[in-house]
Scaffold this motif. Structure first.
Motif, short mmCIF file in Angstrom:
data_model
loop_
_atom_site.label_atom_id
_atom_site.label_comp_id
_atom_site.label_asym_id
_atom_site.label_seq_id
_atom_site.Cartn_x
_atom_site.Cartn_y
_atom_site.Cartn_z
N THR A 154 -22.78 47.58 40.74
CA THR A 154 -21.69 47.05 41.44
C THR A 154 -22.33 46.28 42.57
OG1 THR A 154 -21.08 48.44 43.22
CG2 THR A 154 -20.59 49.21 41.04
N SER A 207 -19.60 46.13 47.13
CA SER A 207 -19.70 47.58 46.99
C SER A 207 -19.16 48.27 48.22
CB SER A 207 -21.17 47.99 46.78
OG SER A 207 -21.64 47.58 45.52
N PHE A 237 -16.10 49.66 44.22
CA PHE A 237 -16.21 48.26 44.64
C PHE A 237 -14.80 47.69 44.81
CE2 PHE A 237 -16.26 47.86 39.95
CZ PHE A 237 -15.30 46.88 39.73
N VAL A 293 -16.41 54.13 41.02
CA VAL A 293 -17.63 53.96 40.24
C VAL A 293 -18.20 55.32 39.86
CG1 VAL A 293 -20.05 53.23 40.39
CG2 VAL A 293 -18.26 51.70 41.16
N TRP A 320 -23.14 54.63 36.93
CA TRP A 320 -23.18 53.44 37.79
C TRP A 320 -23.32 53.89 39.25
CZ3 TRP A 320 -22.55 48.16 36.44
CH2 TRP A 320 -22.39 47.93 35.07
N TRP A 321 -23.88 52.99 40.07
CA TRP A 321 -23.98 53.28 41.50
C TRP A 321 -23.73 52.00 42.27
CZ3 TRP A 321 -28.10 52.91 38.18
CH2 TRP A 321 -29.06 51.94 38.46
N THR A 322 -23.54 52.12 43.57
CA THR A 322 -23.22 50.94 44.39
C THR A 322 -24.44 50.53 45.21
OG1 THR A 322 -22.40 52.27 46.26
CG2 THR A 322 -20.81 51.64 44.56
N HIS A 340 -20.41 49.20 51.85
CA HIS A 340 -21.79 49.65 51.69
C HIS A 340 -22.70 48.55 52.23
CE1 HIS A 340 -24.83 51.85 48.84
NE2 HIS A 340 -25.32 51.61 50.04
#
Length: 389
Positions: A205, A223, A228, A267, A271-273, A387
């Motif tokens: 993301t 993000s 997101f 998310v 998946w990660w931001t 983020h």
């Protein structure tokens, strides 16, 4: 889960911050991300960013560097200048020619107010109406039912008027004429003609990356901790959202369109931001360090999954855009081009997040204009935290 092309800035962040991206890591506070004073960018003028600005704004390298530095100063000055202007405020904008923030003051502004505004480093210009008068006029127009031939309306602080944009081919339409007549009765209004009506940029993301939902492709905006943000019109109310590789990301947790054009997606599933906006090889991937608002006249760039990276300037703020689906309020208009599939993508000025792509007119071959929904409004609406690096 991320593609191998996400290597430069993103990989550097992963290597230097490491577990800071993991779920549950304590985020930076929302107030720090949107504080009045702009945090100095560590690298506001990468070679790629300068190249993009030089190409899209027709600047030399030195001019692009000077402009970025001046815009940072203007962004930091604006909240102080607005406070100093008080009730005499007519609006603010960035003067690219002078390289300074300009503050409009009404003719009755006390000399002490003029001095206080100039003491912040801003220039002063006399304007006919206060920002409060212009905002009230726009609010009256927002209550009207606009026909399709009325493209948008916004406050223009430089001209000290509310500009109503009418599609040239529809100006003789009876509904358009009635709307314009009522608009003139609402307050200081100027009618301008545009070539075509706006449309959203959804198709069929990390900021700018594609995602898929239903039969639509859109772009990730920014993000936030836990997910997101993107455009609301991308929500097809089918639930699941899939990433660039068609693997499951999460679901829409909230969306609004029309009236607003914003949404957020949670998310998970591997998946990660990350606080990154894709440069698509045109520029290096850009780190996101905050969300201080760039004034009208500032340069701004957009990342999207169809046309990738393009730059332009901020033309207007708080514009009401009349899409065929209904009016969307408090949008920012830019000279940046976009095309279907770019919807939801990132608008960024330097390293400061500005908003998510909504719609516009034109394309990236012949040019056009694009609106974005400001990022801070989305964060505040859903209680999200950007983020940041």
């Amino acid at each position: 889960m991320r593609r191998t092309r996400l290597t430069h800035a993103a990989l550097a962040v992963l290597l230097t911050i490491g577990a800071g991206f993991a779920a549950g890591t304590a985020p930076a506070t929302a107030s720090a991300a949107s504080s009045d004073g702009a945090r100095p960018a560590k690298a506001p003028a990468s070679a790629g960013l300068l190249t993009a600005l030089r190409h899209d704004l027709h600047l030399t390298k030195a001019q692009a560097e000077r402009r970025l530095a001046a815009e940072q100063r203007a962004t930091a000055t604006e909240p102080k200048a607005r406070k100093a202007a008080g009730s005499s405020l007519g609006g603010t904008w960035y003067d690219a020619g002078a390289g300074t923030l300009t503050v409009g003051l009404t003719p009755d502004a006390p000399q002490a107010t003029v001095r206080a505004v100039r003491a912040t480093g801003a220039d002063v210009r006399t304007v006919a109406h206060t920002a409060r008068e212009l905002t009230a006029t726009q609010a009256r127009l927002d209550k009207l039912n606009a026909p399709a031939g009325v493209a948008s309306w916004h406050v223009d602080p430089r001209a000290s008027t509310v500009v109503v944009n009418v599609v040239a081919g529809e100006k003789a339409d009876n509904d358009v004429r009635r709307f314009v007549e009522r608009a003139h009765r609402a307050g200081p209004v100027t009618v301008r003609h545009v070539t075509t009506a706006p449309r959203t940029f959804a198709a069929g993301t990390v900021g700018g990356d594609p995602f898929y939902t239903g039969n639509v492709r859109c772009s990730i905006g920014f993000s936030v901790y836990g997910g997101f943000i993107t455009a609301g019109h991308c929500d097809q109310h089918t639930g699941a959202v899939y990433g660039w590789d068609r693997s499951y990301i999460g679901n829409f947790q909230g969306s609004s369109f029309p009236d607003n054009d914003y949404a957020w997606v949670n998310v998970g599933s591997g998946w990660w931001t990350v606080p990154v906006v894709l440069g698509w090889g045109t520029v290096s991937d850009q780190l996101v360090r905050g969300s201080n608002v760039a004034p009208v006249g500032s340069s701004v760039c957009r990342s999207g999954s169809t046309t990738h990276w393009h730059c332009g300037t901020v033309l207007a703020m708080n514009e009401t855009v009349n899409y065929s689906q209904g009016a969307v309020h408090q949008m920012t208009k830019t000279s940046v081009c976009a095309e279907p599939g770019d919807s939801g993508g990132s608008f960024i000025s330097g390293d400061q997040a500005q908003g998510v792509t909504s719609g516009g007119w034109g394309n990236c071959s012949s040019g056009g204009e694009t609106w974005f929904q400001p990022v801070n409004e989305i964060l505040n609406r859903y209680g999200l935290t950007l983020h940041t690096a």
